[in-house]
Scaffold this motif. Structure first.
Motif, PDB file in Angstrom:
ATOM      1  N   ASP A   1     -10.553  -8.485   5.261  1.00  8.97           N
ATOM      2  CA  ASP A   1      -9.162  -8.453   5.715  1.00  8.97           C
ATOM      3  C   ASP A   1      -8.881  -7.205   6.549  1.00  8.97           C
ATOM      4  N   THR A   2      -9.451  -6.070   6.142  1.00  5.16           N
ATOM      5  CA  THR A   2      -9.256  -4.821   6.884  1.00  5.16           C
ATOM      6  C   THR A   2      -9.834  -4.936   8.294  1.00  5.16           C
ATOM      7  N   GLN A   3     -11.037  -5.494   8.394  1.00  9.96           N
ATOM      8  CA  GLN A   3     -11.646  -5.664   9.714  1.00  9.96           C
ATOM      9  C   GLN A   3     -10.838  -6.623  10.589  1.00  9.96           C
TER      10      GLN A   3
ATOM     11  N   GLU B   1       2.751   2.967   7.524  1.00  6.89           N
ATOM     12  CA  GLU B   1       2.467   2.291   6.255  1.00  6.89           C
ATOM     13  C   GLU B   1       1.265   2.884   5.526  1.00  6.89           C
ATOM     14  N   LYS B   2       0.453   3.676   6.220  1.00  3.40           N
ATOM     15  CA  LYS B   2      -0.763   4.217   5.603  1.00  3.40           C
ATOM     16  C   LYS B   2      -0.456   5.155   4.433  1.00  3.40           C
TER      17      LYS B   2
ATOM     18  N   LYS C   1      -3.024  -5.689  -1.274  1.00  4.90           N
ATOM     19  CA  LYS C   1      -1.771  -6.424  -1.067  1.00  4.90           C
ATOM     20  C   LYS C   1      -1.209  -6.150   0.334  1.00  4.90           C
ATOM     21  N   LYS C   2      -1.227  -4.898   0.746  1.00  2.00           N
ATOM     22  CA  LYS C   2      -0.686  -4.521   2.051  1.00  2.00           C
ATOM     23  C   LYS C   2      -1.553  -5.076   3.186  1.00  2.00           C
ATOM     24  N   VAL C   3      -2.862  -4.952   3.046  1.00  2.19           N
ATOM     25  CA  VAL C   3      -3.775  -5.434   4.085  1.00  2.19           C
ATOM     26  C   VAL C   3      -3.684  -6.952   4.218  1.00  2.19           C
ATOM     27  N   SER C   4      -3.618  -7.644   3.092  1.00  2.00           N
ATOM     28  CA  SER C   4      -3.504  -9.104   3.121  1.00  2.00           C
ATOM     29  C   SER C   4      -2.195  -9.538   3.787  1.00  2.00           C
TER      30      SER C   4
ATOM     31  N   LYS D   1      -1.861 -11.751   7.292  1.00  2.00           N
ATOM     32  CA  LYS D   1      -1.054 -12.975   7.388  1.00  2.00           C
ATOM     33  C   LYS D   1       0.010 -12.855   8.461  1.00  2.00           C
ATOM     34  N   ARG D   2       0.653 -11.695   8.537  1.00  2.00           N
ATOM     35  CA  ARG D   2       1.711 -11.485   9.521  1.00  2.00           C
ATOM     36  C   ARG D   2       1.158 -11.470  10.944  1.00  2.00           C
TER      37      ARG D   2
END
Length: 94
Positions: free
Chosen positions: A19-21, A48-49, A83-86, A90-91
């Motif tokens: 997801d990060t990539q 957000e980091k 949770k944030k990366v996912s 999606k966004r």
């Protein structure tokens, strides 16, 4: 450590890495102009980091102070970041 626990941890870590990539690729393509980008996306990326990492640190610290095992501490640290990366993936893929 239970082998099933280790497999679950590895699966969750692999999902976080993929997801990060994906998020990094989508954002770089948007910065290059190859994809549309919403206004303020670059600022959002930076802003957000800090809070996400603070939540991860807090969760890991709580798990460690509660006597958690290393896999529980790592899982606790990964949860807010995952949770944030996912959510970002999606966004950005809409």
């Amino acid at each position: 450590m239970n082998p099933l626990t280790l497999m679950t941890l590895n699966t969750n870590l692999a999902k976080l890495m993929i997801d990060t990539q994906a998020v990094m690729t989508l954002r770089l393509l948007a910065m290059a102009g190859a994809l549309p980008q919403s206004r303020g996306e670059n600022a959002r990326m930076v802003n957000e980091k800090g809070p996400a990492m603070a939540k991860a640190y807090e969760a890991a610290t709580k798990a460690a102070f509660a006597g958690g095992t290393p896999d529980q501490i790592l899982s606790a640290a990964m949860a807010p970041v995952s949770k944030k990366v996912s959510a970002n993936r999606k966004r950005l893929t809409k």
